[in-house]
Write a protein that holds these residues in place. Structure first.
Motif, PDB file in Angstrom:
ATOM      1  N   GLY A  55       0.783  -1.223   0.000  1.00 37.07           N
ATOM      2  CA  GLY A  55       0.000   0.000   0.000  1.00 37.07           C
ATOM      3  C   GLY A  55       0.814   1.271   0.000  1.00 37.07           C
ATOM      4  O   GLY A  55       0.263   2.372  -0.076  1.00 37.07           O
ATOM      5  N   SER A  56       2.131   1.159   0.054  1.00 38.28           N
ATOM      6  CA  SER A  56       2.993   2.352   0.093  1.00 38.28           C
ATOM      7  C   SER A  56       3.249   2.934  -1.285  1.00 38.28           C
ATOM      8  O   SER A  56       3.686   4.080  -1.414  1.00 38.28           O
ATOM      9  CB  SER A  56       4.340   2.003   0.740  1.00 38.28           C
ATOM     10  OG  SER A  56       5.077   1.105  -0.088  1.00 38.28           O
ATOM     11  N   GLY A  57       3.002   2.128  -2.329  1.00 44.08           N
ATOM     12  CA  GLY A  57       3.317   2.571  -3.680  1.00 44.08           C
ATOM     13  C   GLY A  57       4.787   2.424  -4.020  1.00 44.08           C
ATOM     14  O   GLY A  57       5.215   2.809  -5.111  1.00 44.08           O
ATOM     15  N   GLU A  58       5.552   1.885  -3.089  1.00 36.47           N
ATOM     16  CA  GLU A  58       6.990   1.737  -3.299  1.00 36.47           C
ATOM     17  C   GLU A  58       7.380   0.269  -3.375  1.00 36.47           C
ATOM     18  O   GLU A  58       6.705  -0.599  -2.828  1.00 36.47           O
ATOM     19  CB  GLU A  58       7.771   2.393  -2.152  1.00 36.47           C
ATOM     20  CG  GLU A  58       7.582   3.890  -2.059  1.00 36.47           C
ATOM     21  CD  GLU A  58       8.449   4.491  -0.968  1.00 36.47           C
ATOM     22  OE1 GLU A  58       8.933   3.730  -0.099  1.00 36.47           O
ATOM     23  OE2 GLU A  58       8.663   5.721  -0.995  1.00 36.47           O
ATOM     24  N   GLY A  59       8.493   0.030  -4.054  1.00 40.70           N
ATOM     25  CA  GLY A  59       9.012  -1.321  -4.172  1.00 40.70           C
ATOM     26  C   GLY A  59      10.042  -1.624  -3.107  1.00 40.70           C
ATOM     27  O   GLY A  59      10.249  -0.865  -2.155  1.00 40.70           O
ATOM     28  N   TRP A  60      10.711  -2.769  -3.281  1.00 39.25           N
ATOM     29  CA  TRP A  60      11.713  -3.200  -2.312  1.00 39.25           C
ATOM     30  C   TRP A  60      12.796  -3.986  -3.035  1.00 39.25           C
ATOM     31  O   TRP A  60      12.583  -4.556  -4.107  1.00 39.25           O
ATOM     32  CB  TRP A  60      11.074  -4.047  -1.219  1.00 39.25           C
ATOM     33  CG  TRP A  60      12.027  -4.428  -0.112  1.00 39.25           C
ATOM     34  CD1 TRP A  60      12.399  -5.689   0.256  1.00 39.25           C
ATOM     35  CD2 TRP A  60      12.723  -3.528   0.762  1.00 39.25           C
ATOM     36  NE1 TRP A  60      13.277  -5.634   1.310  1.00 39.25           N
ATOM     37  CE2 TRP A  60      13.499  -4.314   1.638  1.00 39.25           C
ATOM     38  CE3 TRP A  60      12.765  -2.146   0.876  1.00 39.25           C
ATOM     39  CZ2 TRP A  60      14.313  -3.766   2.623  1.00 39.25           C
ATOM     40  CZ3 TRP A  60      13.575  -1.583   1.853  1.00 39.25           C
ATOM     41  CH2 TRP A  60      14.334  -2.382   2.713  1.00 39.25           C
ATOM     42  N   LEU A  61      13.975  -3.983  -2.439  1.00 36.61           N
ATOM     43  CA  LEU A  61      15.101  -4.776  -2.938  1.00 36.61           C
ATOM     44  C   LEU A  61      15.772  -5.455  -1.759  1.00 36.61           C
ATOM     45  O   LEU A  61      15.996  -4.828  -0.721  1.00 36.61           O
ATOM     46  CB  LEU A  61      16.111  -3.895  -3.688  1.00 36.61           C
ATOM     47  CG  LEU A  61      17.358  -4.593  -4.261  1.00 36.61           C
ATOM     48  CD1 LEU A  61      17.808  -3.912  -5.546  1.00 36.61           C
ATOM     49  CD2 LEU A  61      18.518  -4.610  -3.253  1.00 36.61           C
ATOM     50  N   THR A  62      16.081  -6.730  -1.916  1.00 42.24           N
ATOM     51  CA  THR A  62      16.786  -7.466  -0.882  1.00 42.24           C
ATOM     52  C   THR A  62      17.816  -8.366  -1.533  1.00 42.24           C
ATOM     53  O   THR A  62      17.781  -8.599  -2.750  1.00 42.24           O
ATOM     54  CB  THR A  62      15.798  -8.276  -0.013  1.00 42.24           C
ATOM     55  OG1 THR A  62      16.496  -8.853   1.089  1.00 42.24           O
ATOM     56  CG2 THR A  62      15.121  -9.362  -0.825  1.00 42.24           C
ATOM     57  N   ALA A  63      18.770  -8.863  -0.751  1.00 43.63           N
ATOM     58  CA  ALA A  63      19.871  -9.642  -1.329  1.00 43.63           C
ATOM     59  C   ALA A  63      20.282 -10.773  -0.392  1.00 43.63           C
ATOM     60  O   ALA A  63      20.157 -10.670   0.827  1.00 43.63           O
ATOM     61  CB  ALA A  63      21.067  -8.739  -1.609  1.00 43.63           C
ATOM     62  N   GLU A  64      20.774 -11.835  -0.998  1.00 47.45           N
ATOM     63  CA  GLU A  64      21.372 -12.946  -0.264  1.00 47.45           C
ATOM     64  C   GLU A  64      22.726 -13.278  -0.890  1.00 47.45           C
ATOM     65  O   GLU A  64      22.877 -13.254  -2.110  1.00 47.45           O
ATOM     66  CB  GLU A  64      20.468 -14.187  -0.289  1.00 47.45           C
ATOM     67  CG  GLU A  64      19.186 -14.022   0.501  1.00 47.45           C
ATOM     68  CD  GLU A  64      18.361 -15.302   0.546  1.00 47.45           C
ATOM     69  OE1 GLU A  64      18.880 -16.351   0.096  1.00 47.45           O
ATOM     70  OE2 GLU A  64      17.215 -15.234   1.020  1.00 47.45           O
ATOM     71  N   TYR A  65      23.684 -13.584  -0.028  1.00 47.46           N
ATOM     72  CA  TYR A  65      25.043 -13.908  -0.444  1.00 47.46           C
ATOM     73  C   TYR A  65      25.405 -15.273   0.117  1.00 47.46           C
ATOM     74  O   TYR A  65      25.043 -15.604   1.254  1.00 47.46           O
ATOM     75  CB  TYR A  65      25.993 -12.842   0.099  1.00 47.46           C
ATOM     76  CG  TYR A  65      27.475 -13.175   0.067  1.00 47.46           C
ATOM     77  CD1 TYR A  65      28.297 -12.678  -0.945  1.00 47.46           C
ATOM     78  CD2 TYR A  65      28.057 -13.949   1.067  1.00 47.46           C
ATOM     79  CE1 TYR A  65      29.661 -12.952  -0.962  1.00 47.46           C
ATOM     80  CE2 TYR A  65      29.425 -14.231   1.049  1.00 47.46           C
ATOM     81  CZ  TYR A  65      30.214 -13.735   0.044  1.00 47.46           C
ATOM     82  OH  TYR A  65      31.559 -14.003   0.034  1.00 47.46           O
ATOM     83  N   SER A  66      26.083 -16.072  -0.668  1.00 51.32           N
ATOM     84  CA  SER A  66      26.557 -17.359  -0.163  1.00 51.32           C
ATOM     85  C   SER A  66      27.806 -17.771  -0.937  1.00 51.32           C
ATOM     86  O   SER A  66      28.127 -17.215  -1.988  1.00 51.32           O
ATOM     87  CB  SER A  66      25.478 -18.443  -0.284  1.00 51.32           C
ATOM     88  OG  SER A  66      25.201 -18.715  -1.643  1.00 51.32           O
ATOM     89  N   MET A  67      28.496 -18.767  -0.392  1.00 54.75           N
ATOM     90  CA  MET A  67      29.727 -19.248  -0.991  1.00 54.75           C
ATOM     91  C   MET A  67      29.636 -20.759  -1.187  1.00 54.75           C
ATOM     92  O   MET A  67      29.251 -21.484  -0.270  1.00 54.75           O
ATOM     93  CB  MET A  67      30.913 -18.891  -0.080  1.00 54.75           C
ATOM     94  CG  MET A  67      32.269 -19.150  -0.700  1.00 54.75           C
ATOM     95  SD  MET A  67      33.634 -18.586   0.377  1.00 54.75           S
ATOM     96  CE  MET A  67      33.426 -16.814   0.271  1.00 54.75           C
ATOM     97  N   LEU A  68      29.960 -21.225  -2.370  1.00 50.33           N
ATOM     98  CA  LEU A  68      29.931 -22.655  -2.621  1.00 50.33           C
ATOM     99  C   LEU A  68      30.991 -23.373  -1.788  1.00 50.33           C
ATOM    100  O   LEU A  68      32.028 -22.787  -1.453  1.00 50.33           O
ATOM    101  CB  LEU A  68      30.168 -22.939  -4.105  1.00 50.33           C
ATOM    102  CG  LEU A  68      29.108 -22.440  -5.090  1.00 50.33           C
ATOM    103  CD1 LEU A  68      29.427 -22.952  -6.490  1.00 50.33           C
ATOM    104  CD2 LEU A  68      27.713 -22.878  -4.682  1.00 50.33           C
TER     105      LEU A  68
END
Length: 247
Positions: A55-68
């Motif tokens: 309902g904010s009219g705004e988007g979002w960005l998130t991230a995940e990092y990992s190592m094999l």
């Protein structure tokens, strides 16, 4: 300038390449290589946002990092098998997310979510800086996909700027740019610097591992990092304007 084990001068970054559309299914994907460090950055674009953003009219960005497991010289257990994500992994995941959000216009994105997955295939120092630098290119491709798919308005400026990151440090008493593993283990000071394409700092992470460093050395390190980020920004631009069949 001092020479390092890979033959580079102190003010020289490693060879950097961006291989776009490395994955068939992700809305944006890049295999970024800083010398022998290789990180696969995959970006997923999905309609909707977390409940607290609805309902904010705004988007979002998130991230995940990992190592094999075999990204390093010896095998490490998968954190999923251990049942607990390590503190370093959480820290770098948050860093990647913060860095990319700093150049994202959430209103122009609309109520959509960008999810970045950064997987280290091979580590030779600077994995977090490579992840940030490669993730920007992958996000740019994902945003263009969203524009063409009608999720984002044609004239929306979703990415207000570019973002790149590089490591610097004091190695054998000399300020050095873009540390690989041999540099990192000998460094008296280790620092990661995240900057926008327009030259503003987003994050500076610096620690004296052995000898404390002076304000003069700090300024020298920041100047070195800024020059490195300028070079990386130009490489990002070239990667994004080069037709995929010519990469």
């Amino acid at each position: 300038m001092t020479q390092r084990s890979d033959g580079r001068a102190a003010d020289q970054i490693r060879p950097v390449t961006f291989t776009r559309e490395w994955l068939d299914h992700a809305e944006g994907s890049v295999l970024v290589e800083f010398g022998k460090t290789r990180v696969l950055c995959a970006v997923s674009f999905s309609p909707g946002v977390p409940r607290w953003k609805a309902g904010s009219g705004e988007g979002w960005l998130t991230a995940e990092y990992s190592m094999l497991p075999r990204a390093t010289h010896t095998r490490s257990d998968r954190e999923s098998v251990k049942g607990k994500i390590g503190g370093r992994t959480h820290e770098i995941s948050r860093l990647v997310g913060r860095s990319l959000r700093s150049v994202l216009d959430m209103s122009s994105l609309g109520e959509n979510t960008i999810m970045i997955d950064c997987d280290v295939l091979q580590a030779d120092g600077g994995t977090r800086t490579a992840a940030i630098t490669g993730a920007y290119v992958a996000v740019a491709d994902a945003v263009e996909w969203a524009r063409q798919s009608g999720f984002v308005k044609p004239d929306a400026v979703v990415l207000r700027d570019s973002i790149a990151a590089v490591s610097v440090g004091i190695v054998d008493g000399k300020p050095c740019l873009d540390l690989h593993y041999d540099d990192d283990v000998r460094a008296d000071t280790d620092m990661n610097v995240v900057m926008t394409g327009s030259g503003a700092f987003v994050e500076v992470q610096g620690t004296a591992e052995r000898e404390p460093f002076s304000r003069e050395l700090l300024n020298e390190l920041l100047d070195l990092a800024a020059a490195g980020c300028v070079e990386l920004t130009e490489l990002q631009k070239v990667a994004l304007i080069t037709p995929l069949g010519l990469l």
